[in-house]
Design an enzyme around this catalytic site. Structure first.
Site, PDB file in Angstrom:
ATOM      1  CE  LYS A  11      -3.934  -2.233   2.317  1.00  0.00           C
ATOM      2  NZ  LYS A  11      -4.892  -2.153   3.457  1.00  0.00           N
ATOM      3  CE1 TYR A  51      -9.502  -2.872   0.558  1.00  0.00           C
ATOM      4  CE2 TYR A  51      -8.546  -1.020  -0.598  1.00  0.00           C
ATOM      5  CZ  TYR A  51      -8.406  -2.129   0.210  1.00  0.00           C
ATOM      6  OH  TYR A  51      -7.170  -2.507   0.678  1.00  0.00           O
ATOM      7  NE  ARG A  87      -6.233 -12.249   5.869  1.00  0.00           N
ATOM      8  CZ  ARG A  87      -6.911 -11.100   5.806  1.00  0.00           C
ATOM      9  NH1 ARG A  87      -6.941 -10.399   4.673  1.00  0.00           N
ATOM     10  NH2 ARG A  87      -7.554 -10.643   6.840  1.00  0.00           N
ATOM     11  CB  THR A  93      -7.123  -5.472  10.201  1.00  0.00           C
ATOM     12  OG1 THR A  93      -7.626  -6.662   9.587  1.00  0.00           O
ATOM     13  CG2 THR A  93      -7.499  -4.256   9.356  1.00  0.00           C
ATOM     14  CG  ASN A 114      -3.558  -2.183   7.022  1.00  0.00           C
ATOM     15  OD1 ASN A 114      -3.459  -1.914   5.821  1.00  0.00           O
ATOM     16  ND2 ASN A 114      -4.589  -2.840   7.514  1.00  0.00           N
ATOM     17  CG  HIS A 117      -5.495  -6.437  -0.072  1.00  0.00           C
ATOM     18  ND1 HIS A 117      -6.713  -6.429   0.557  1.00  0.00           N
ATOM     19  CD2 HIS A 117      -5.573  -7.387  -1.055  1.00  0.00           C
ATOM     20  CE1 HIS A 117      -7.508  -7.333  -0.031  1.00  0.00           C
ATOM     21  NE2 HIS A 117      -6.837  -7.923  -1.001  1.00  0.00           N
ATOM     22  CD  GLU A 128      -9.039  -9.531  -3.390  1.00  0.00           C
ATOM     23  OE1 GLU A 128      -9.869  -9.224  -2.518  1.00  0.00           O
ATOM     24  OE2 GLU A 128      -7.872  -9.874  -3.107  1.00  0.00           O
TER      25      GLU A 128
HETATM   26  N1  UDP Z   1      -9.599  -0.302   7.367  1.00  0.00           N
HETATM   27  C1  UDP Z   1      -9.699   0.970   7.907  1.00  0.00           C
HETATM   28  N2  UDP Z   1     -10.379   1.114   9.108  1.00  0.00           N
HETATM   29  C2  UDP Z   1     -10.929   0.065   9.763  1.00  0.00           C
HETATM   30  C3  UDP Z   1     -10.835  -1.228   9.209  1.00  0.00           C
HETATM   31  C4  UDP Z   1     -10.161  -1.376   8.011  1.00  0.00           C
HETATM   32  O1  UDP Z   1      -9.212   1.934   7.336  1.00  0.00           O
HETATM   33  O2  UDP Z   1     -11.528   0.265  10.836  1.00  0.00           O
HETATM   34  C5  UDP Z   1      -8.875  -0.474   6.083  1.00  0.00           C
HETATM   35  C6  UDP Z   1      -7.508  -1.145   6.258  1.00  0.00           C
HETATM   36  O3  UDP Z   1      -6.599  -0.550   5.325  1.00  0.00           O
HETATM   37  C7  UDP Z   1      -7.818  -2.579   5.891  1.00  0.00           C
HETATM   38  C8  UDP Z   1      -8.866  -2.409   4.797  1.00  0.00           C
HETATM   39  O4  UDP Z   1      -9.646  -1.301   5.229  1.00  0.00           O
HETATM   40  O5  UDP Z   1      -6.667  -3.295   5.481  1.00  0.00           O
HETATM   41  C9  UDP Z   1      -9.761  -3.610   4.549  1.00  0.00           C
HETATM   42  O6  UDP Z   1     -10.327  -4.013   5.775  1.00  0.00           O
HETATM   43  P1  UDP Z   1     -10.478  -5.545   6.169  1.00  0.00           P
HETATM   44  O7  UDP Z   1     -11.346  -5.607   7.375  1.00  0.00           O
HETATM   45  O8  UDP Z   1     -10.867  -6.335   4.946  1.00  0.00           O
HETATM   46  O9  UDP Z   1      -8.993  -5.949   6.645  1.00  0.00           O
HETATM   47  P2  UDP Z   1      -7.806  -6.810   5.994  1.00  0.00           P
HETATM   48  O10 UDP Z   1      -8.418  -7.978   5.269  1.00  0.00           O
HETATM   49  O11 UDP Z   1      -7.042  -5.888   5.078  1.00  0.00           O
HETATM   50  O12 UDP Z   1      -6.955  -7.238   7.180  1.00  0.00           O
END
Ligand code: UDP
Length: 140
Positions: A11, A51, A87, A93, A114, A117, A128
């Site tokens: 990212k 997204y 993962r 996350t 973070n 992805h 994807e």
């Molecule tokens: N995200 C955010 N705020 C939140 C939760 C998620 O900005 O409270 C963002 C973060 O960049 C995250 C992405 O949205 O990686 C997708 O969220 P998801 O819950 O799918 O998490 P991931 O699969 O990336 O761990």
């Protein structure tokens, strides 16, 4: 266990801090092979489409703005159990909850910025990858 593929994004917070190589070292160190990779600047429509599943979430607009704030490196990773394996390597996350040694623990700035992805299921990985890569851009 069959060889599987997953989709990854490095990212903008990580490309900005020149962490592509450090993150790729973690990926390769975990036994995953980078079989497709390109550095791109997403348009707003690209981030919104990627997204779309989060469209109704309160963080959606900020997340889209973040994902177009700089270049991203999109990747296809291949290996045994690649979706779950990546993962694990990524970590939780929210970096505050991420395990020691994970990419997010070491590099993430916040729950939004973070660093990476990774697809959350083999089905979503296929979707994807097809959204972002042409078949001849993946060389296994
Ligand atoms: N995200 C955010 N705020 C939140 C939760 C998620 O900005 O409270 C963002 C973060 O960049 C995250 C992405 O949205 O990686 C997708 O969220 P998801 O819950 O799918 O998490 P991931 O699969 O990336 O761990």
């Amino acid at each position: 266990m069959a060889i599987e593929r997953t989709f990854s994004i490095i990212k903008p917070d990580a490309t900005r801090r020149n962490l592509t190589g450090a993150i790729n070292a973690k990926i390769e160190g975990a036994g995953l092979r980078i079989v497709g990779q390109k550095r791109v600047k997403w348009a707003k429509a690209d981030a919104e489409a990627f997204y779309a599943v989060h469209k109704e979430r309160p963080f959606f607009n900020d997340l889209v703005a973040f994902m177009i704030s700089g270049p991203v490196v999109v990747q296809v990773l291949e290996g045994e159990n690649a979706v779950a394996r990546y993962r694990e390597v990524m970590g939780a996350t929210n970096p505050a909850n991420a395990a020691a040694g994970t990419i997010r623990k070491e590099f993430a700035e916040s729950i939004e910025a973070n660093s990476v992805h990774g697809s959350d299921s083999p089905e979503n990985a296929k979707i994807e990858i097809a959204q972002v890569f042409k078949p001849d851009e993946i060389v296994g």
